[in-house]
Design an enzyme around this catalytic site. Structure first.
Site, mmCIF file in Angstrom:
data_model
loop_
_atom_site.group_PDB
_atom_site.id
_atom_site.type_symbol
_atom_site.label_atom_id
_atom_site.label_comp_id
_atom_site.label_asym_id
_atom_site.label_seq_id
_atom_site.Cartn_x
_atom_site.Cartn_y
_atom_site.Cartn_z
ATOM 1 N N GLY A 39 -5.913 -11.006 5.176
ATOM 2 C CA GLY A 39 -6.117 -12.432 4.969
ATOM 3 C C GLY A 39 -7.393 -12.867 4.303
ATOM 4 O O GLY A 39 -7.504 -14.024 3.892
ATOM 5 N N GLY A 55 -5.224 -6.898 1.772
ATOM 6 C CA GLY A 55 -4.461 -6.720 0.535
ATOM 7 C C GLY A 55 -5.236 -7.333 -0.621
ATOM 8 O O GLY A 55 -5.948 -6.665 -1.363
ATOM 9 N N CYS A 65 12.998 -20.883 -18.717
ATOM 10 C CA CYS A 65 13.587 -22.226 -18.737
ATOM 11 C C CYS A 65 13.431 -22.918 -17.387
ATOM 12 O O CYS A 65 14.402 -23.114 -16.649
ATOM 13 C CB CYS A 65 15.045 -22.128 -19.137
ATOM 14 S SG CYS A 65 15.176 -21.399 -20.757
HETATM 15 N N1 LLP Z 1 -0.691 -8.133 6.998
HETATM 16 C C1 LLP Z 1 0.421 -8.870 7.086
HETATM 17 C C2 LLP Z 1 1.260 -8.752 8.265
HETATM 18 C C3 LLP Z 1 0.763 -9.753 6.039
HETATM 19 O O1 LLP Z 1 1.858 -10.492 6.150
HETATM 20 C C4 LLP Z 1 -0.063 -9.844 4.896
HETATM 21 C C5 LLP Z 1 0.277 -10.741 3.793
HETATM 22 C C6 LLP Z 1 -1.210 -9.039 4.839
HETATM 23 C C7 LLP Z 1 -1.499 -8.198 5.911
HETATM 24 C C8 LLP Z 1 -2.146 -9.032 3.661
HETATM 25 O O2 LLP Z 1 -2.745 -10.252 3.484
HETATM 26 P P1 LLP Z 1 -3.918 -10.444 2.409
HETATM 27 O O3 LLP Z 1 -5.092 -9.592 2.837
HETATM 28 O O4 LLP Z 1 -3.415 -10.000 1.097
HETATM 29 O O5 LLP Z 1 -4.205 -11.869 2.440
HETATM 30 N N2 LLP Z 1 2.233 -13.926 -2.090
HETATM 31 C C9 LLP Z 1 1.159 -14.703 -1.516
HETATM 32 C C10 LLP Z 1 0.526 -13.993 -0.335
HETATM 33 C C11 LLP Z 1 1.506 -13.606 0.732
HETATM 34 C C12 LLP Z 1 0.850 -12.866 1.854
HETATM 35 C C13 LLP Z 1 1.864 -12.262 2.741
HETATM 36 N N3 LLP Z 1 1.313 -11.489 3.799
HETATM 37 C C14 LLP Z 1 0.159 -15.040 -2.603
HETATM 38 O O6 LLP Z 1 0.370 -14.660 -3.741
HETATM 39 O O7 LLP Z 1 -0.824 -15.714 -2.328
#
Ligand code: LLP
Length: 430
Positions: free
Chosen positions: A241, A277, A345
């Site tokens: 996150g 991530g 489109c």
């Molecule tokens: N752990 C879980 C259980 C998750 O659902 C996620 C992301 C992460 C870790 C990693 O989160 P991060 O460190 O990347 O914030 N497509 C969206 C983001 C969706 C995130 C989904 N879950 C975007 O492009 O902003």
């Protein structure tokens, strides 16, 4: 910090490679990643938690490309996965099963079986129904499934509603007050073992406070569970996150989170797991695209690119901001205010609205920045557009790590019903 910058002549480089060279040799649209940036982000994040026993489980959904996964595998990362496909990818990349956690609200029996056979570290279980099915699947295989209950701490992560996951009305996680009852269920079943408690409250967080609040709730729960006799809780998983800078945001440095987490974990026995991530890959990639047309109407100027929402969905889906840089800057050049759009489109196929840009011409290359996370991994072939290529840069070298999809690839898995060849069609146009 990333390794994309303009040199003195105004040419945009990925590390030491001019992007114009990649554009000419590989074509566009193409995702370009910087290995030095990926490595640095990984080591900074990992280093931030050096004071506490920890495991980084890189969240594969952010960027699941093989070249990225194999790089991280070399650093000894773990993985946070959400499907059988991601399981296969990370195992192939060489990430050991005992460093894999499996999240997601809809794991199938087949996915559970594959993960049990591989011997993963834990299933982040998100509902009672899932827990019961996992017990059945493990028992049928004669295995004990390691369970971490993903609780929903009902915390407002203060982010875009589509990527907030920690509020009570979210589909994710188990209401925290139900956790003790489900922990009892785990104890009742010989094929389940409670090894952790887990949460993930949302993505692109620009403050650590909600994460620390979530950690407090989870640690309080662990204490309650220990007092109730659950002695095998080995880890606490705080999810991912941490946000990045897309548009002048000032997200906390990983060290800030690391220090605060270390303070809270002092004197405790659990290992901390993190599932980052975006913070690792987001600013390590860009999407290279070419201007097809500059279209002027009475009200607006549109810069039409050869990249579209199918290649990078974030602006269309979340209204997300991505900086757009010229690949060649011209000193003292004019600027324009334009909408930057793709060929798909859909009115929503727009990378930027009323953006101030240098006066671009057809044929010019642009870089859509901060596209390393949720870029290629969310790409589709909508409008029957072939998936873009991907390139990894390291110093003055680059390598195509995914060739551009061919139109034949798009049609390869399709067929028609056998009777099409034997019957004349009913109805339709005469
Ligand atoms: N752990 C879980 C259980 C998750 O659902 C996620 C992301 C992460 C870790 C990693 O989160 P991060 O460190 O990347 O914030 N497509 C969206 C983001 C969706 C995130 C989904 N879950 C975007 O492009 O902003």
């Amino acid at each position: 910090m990333h390794h994309f910058s303009h040199d003195d002549s105004g040419a945009l480089l990925a590390e030491s490679v001019p992007l114009v060279k990649i554009g000419a040799e590989v074509g566009t649209p193409t995702y370009v990643y910087s290995e030095a940036t990926l490595s640095r982000h990984f080591s900074v994040f990992d280093g931030a938690f050096r004071e506490v026993p920890h495991l980084i489980c890189y969240s594969v959904k952010a960027n699941s490309s093989r070249a990225v996964l194999e790089l991280f595998a070399k650093f000894g990362t773990g993985a946070d996965i959400v499907s059988g496909g991601e399981l296969a990818r990370v195992l192939t990349a060489g990430i050991p099963a005992e460093r894999i956690v499996f999240s997601g609200v809809g794991k199938t029996r087949e996915e559970m079986e594959a993960a049990l056979v591989a011997g993963i570290l834990s299933f982040n279980v998100e509902s009672e129904g899932e827990l019961l099915v996992l017990g059945e699947v493990a028992s049928a295989l004669g295995k004990v499934a390691p369970v971490s209950l993903r609780v929903n701490p009902n915390i407002d992560a203060k982010t875009h509603p589509y990527i907030a996951t920690g509020l009570a009305d979210s589909k994710f996680g188990i209401p925290i007050e139900d956790a003790p009852r489900l922990a009892q269920e785990v104890s009742r079943q010989r094929s389940l073992s409670l090894v952790g408690i887990d949460c993930h409250i949302g993505s692109q967080l620009t403050s650590i406070e909600p994460l620390l609040e979530a950690l407090d709730s989870v640690l309080a729960l662990v204490d309650v569970l220990r007092a109730a006799g659950h002695q095998h809780i080995e880890h606490v998983d705080l999810g991912g996150g941490l946000g990045i800078n897309y548009k002048g945001e000032t997200p906390p440095h990983p060290n800030e989170l690391g220090d605060a987490v270390a303070a809270k974990m002092a004197g405790r026995s659990e290992r901390i797991i993190l599932e980052p991530g975006r913070v690792i890959v987001g600013n390590a990639g860009l999407l290279l695209s070419r201007v097809l047309y500059v279209k002027r109407t009475k009200d607006k100027t549109f810069v039409v690119l050869d990249a579209a929402m199918n290649d990078l969905l974030r602006p269309a889906l979340y209204g997300a901001h991505h900086e757009i840089w010229p690949v060649q800057k011209h000193a003292g050049g004019e600027s324009i205010i334009a909408d930057v759009v793709g060929p798909v489109c859909e009115t929503g196929d727009r990378f930027a609205e009323a953006r101030k840009l240098p006066a671009l011409q057809p044929g010019d290359l642009v870089a859509i920045m901060s596209a390393g996370a949720y870029g290629f991994s969310m790409a589709s072939s909508y409008n029957s557009r072939a998936l873009p290529a991907e390139v990894m840069v390291s110093g003055d070298r680059f390598s195509v790590v995914r060739r551009r999809q061919k139109i034949e690839d798009l049609m390869r898995d399709e067929t028609v019903p056998p009777w099409y060849g034997t019957e004349s069609p009913k109805g339709g146009q005469p």
